[in-house]
Design a protein around this motif. Sequence first.
Motif, short mmCIF file in Angstrom:
data_model
loop_
_atom_site.label_atom_id
_atom_site.label_comp_id
_atom_site.label_asym_id
_atom_site.label_seq_id
_atom_site.Cartn_x
_atom_site.Cartn_y
_atom_site.Cartn_z
N PRO A 59 30.53 84.39 -36.93
CA PRO A 59 29.38 84.63 -37.80
C PRO A 59 28.53 83.37 -37.98
N GLY A 60 27.24 83.56 -38.28
CA GLY A 60 26.40 82.44 -38.62
C GLY A 60 25.38 82.07 -37.58
N ASP A 61 25.43 82.70 -36.42
CA ASP A 61 24.40 82.44 -35.42
C ASP A 61 23.57 83.72 -35.23
N ASP A 62 22.66 83.73 -34.26
CA ASP A 62 21.83 84.92 -34.06
C ASP A 62 22.68 86.12 -33.69
N ALA A 63 23.74 85.88 -32.95
CA ALA A 63 24.63 86.97 -32.53
C ALA A 63 26.01 86.37 -32.31
N ALA A 64 27.00 87.23 -32.29
CA ALA A 64 28.37 86.81 -32.01
C ALA A 64 28.63 86.95 -30.51
N VAL A 65 29.63 86.21 -30.04
CA VAL A 65 30.06 86.34 -28.65
C VAL A 65 31.57 86.57 -28.66
N VAL A 66 31.99 87.66 -28.02
CA VAL A 66 33.38 88.11 -28.07
C VAL A 66 33.89 88.32 -26.65
N SER A 67 35.11 87.93 -26.41
CA SER A 67 35.71 88.16 -25.10
C SER A 67 35.74 89.63 -24.75
N ALA A 68 35.47 89.93 -23.48
CA ALA A 68 35.55 91.30 -22.96
C ALA A 68 36.23 91.21 -21.60
N PRO A 69 37.54 90.88 -21.62
CA PRO A 69 38.23 90.55 -20.37
C PRO A 69 38.20 91.67 -19.33
N ASP A 70 38.08 92.91 -19.81
CA ASP A 70 38.09 94.05 -18.90
C ASP A 70 36.77 94.21 -18.15
N ARG A 71 35.74 93.47 -18.55
CA ARG A 71 34.37 93.63 -18.01
C ARG A 71 33.72 94.93 -18.46
N ARG A 72 34.35 95.60 -19.41
CA ARG A 72 33.71 96.74 -20.06
C ARG A 72 33.98 96.58 -21.55
#
Lengths: 328, 328
Positions: A41-54
């Motif tokens: 939290p705290g930026d324009d957007a979050a970035v989250v791992s998506a190891p499956d590529r979906r």
Amino acid sequence: MLSSSGGRSHTPSTVGELGEFGLIRELTARLTTTSAVRVGPGDDAAVVSAPDRRVVASTDVLVEGRHFRRDWSTAYDVGRKAAAQNMADIAAMGAVPTALLLGLVVPAELAVNWPSELMDGIRDEARVAAAAVVGGDVVRGDTITVAITALGDMRNQEPVTRSGARPGDAVAVTGWLGWSAAGHTVLSRGFRSPRAFVEAHRRPEPPYHAGPAAAALGATAMTDVSDGLVADLGHIAECSKVRIDVRSAELDVPAQMYDIGQAVGVDPLQWVLTGGEDHAIVATFPAEQKLPARWRTIGEVLAPSALPHVTVDGAPWDKAGGWNHFRD
Amino acid sequence: MLSSSGGRSHTPSTVGELGEFGLIRELTARLTTTSAVRVGPGDDAAVVSAPDRRVVASTDVLVEGRHFRRDWSTAYDVGRKAAAQNMADIAAMGAVPTALLLGLVVPAELAVNWPSELMDGIRDEARVAAAAVVGGDVVRGDTITVAITALGDMRNQEPVTRSGARPGDAVAVTGWLGWSAAGHTVLSRGFRSPRAFVEAHRRPEPPYHAGPAAAALGATAMTDVSDGLVADLGHIAECSKVRIDVRSAELDVPAQMYDIGQAVGVDPLQWVLTGGEDHAIVATFPAEQKLPARWRTIGEVLAPSALPHVTVDGAPWDKAGGWNHFRD
């Protein structure tokens, strides 16, 4: 504003006094993270791992007075429930929840502890599933509204949709059925017990792990029970172009539920067949598939016929089924 | 219900008449898809490609009367704007928008064409960025509320956060500044023209492509201008522990904006420096980095000092800066 939101001794009493940025700080400070969170939290957007590529994604909205009542549920319970119903949708695709985003509408005169405890509930339910709250938005409005988006990862399995059920498949369920509805009936008659049902209504416990497990066992179709068993099996039957027959003798109707049904004059089978919000997981499997202990086979998939999409013991279930939030 | 929502001749006039599932069908039927959508609307959750193995996610909530007015903006424009502000957040991380989810609260008496046109606007704005609406939730409530979650893909670039600006970096902006605020002033004085500003308020045009392009050019920090240039640069300065000085002479204040400023008695620089909602992209770059034509260098990053986080021509900007939605 910074010092007043940071120090516990002079916490402003309403969200209006705290202000938008102060409230965001207050809520964000309560969060925990996981290794999947690359930017929290705290930026324009979050970035989250998506190891499956979906990435798997689902949004649900709860409005005060319609989906929850502050006199029936604490803010903490509303948070647990809102997070649970969203993550159940992720699990029902066969995925593992990874992250939640919260869109929150609150009146200026609301006490700060309400959104704070809501956030605690969302955070704790996320942790049950090893997920984390990664972002959101807080705005002012007249009606408390909680919009949650859940993200998940398929872990190299194929998504299990509602459309893959085939005649001959077995129908099986895991989790709780009818408990939340029984609790709702109890609460709406002005009672606060039996606790087990009231608690089930306030805080469902979806079997998150069962979704990916069912996918691994070759489930052909799957959904979570949010609208009621008959209604949700109806979605599977409609999407899969099949009929589903439920054998009522296979349903687990606990003795306690009979007791309370008798006390309030309701057939407990009605709760089990049409009560939503427990977020059990129901799936169809190839008939030969052996299922783990906590799954219960409750019916079978048949070819479509002139009968309704879902029958109970071979006949239409004629009592009110499922929720239509615009009409009820 | 199926036939009435499918046939155009007997379309129910209100969302209450159409019902929850009818409305969902009506809205879903308007959507288009992209190759990134593996499972679209209609299941428990959507499944979207995340080729980078990281998903970028942001949620924004708009409430009628606070973030939009039905007498100022059409439903279509509200949809365009809601989608735009969310996808601008994705772009501001350096990512490419891929998917949107919609959480919608509507009163039962609302005419069906309002959510339908809202959905058209969201869909069309998504298409501008080559993204698609993949799911959501529709519930009933007293106040129209639009909660959108946007997802995006990093395309193998590193996220550009708000915290990487370094003394010596140049500050540059691309997109529009102050146009939406000028349009808001015009509308709030009861006028409907000049059209250019009114249209900019109703339907911002964020430079989505500029976000990933800036990331590729080595941007050290980036955000979209949603709260106003001074306020949003303040977020970068605070997160990066630097001061940012804006040179007002470098800001583009078009002649039209001077004219309307004179007519309504507002210094147009005020709109450019503090007006949000155009969703320009502002970023910091190493000083030696040559920037493409549509970027304008407007200031520089300095070491922190006793001055405020953001100064204009070396001095504090003392007029009201940015929005605090709980207080304004």
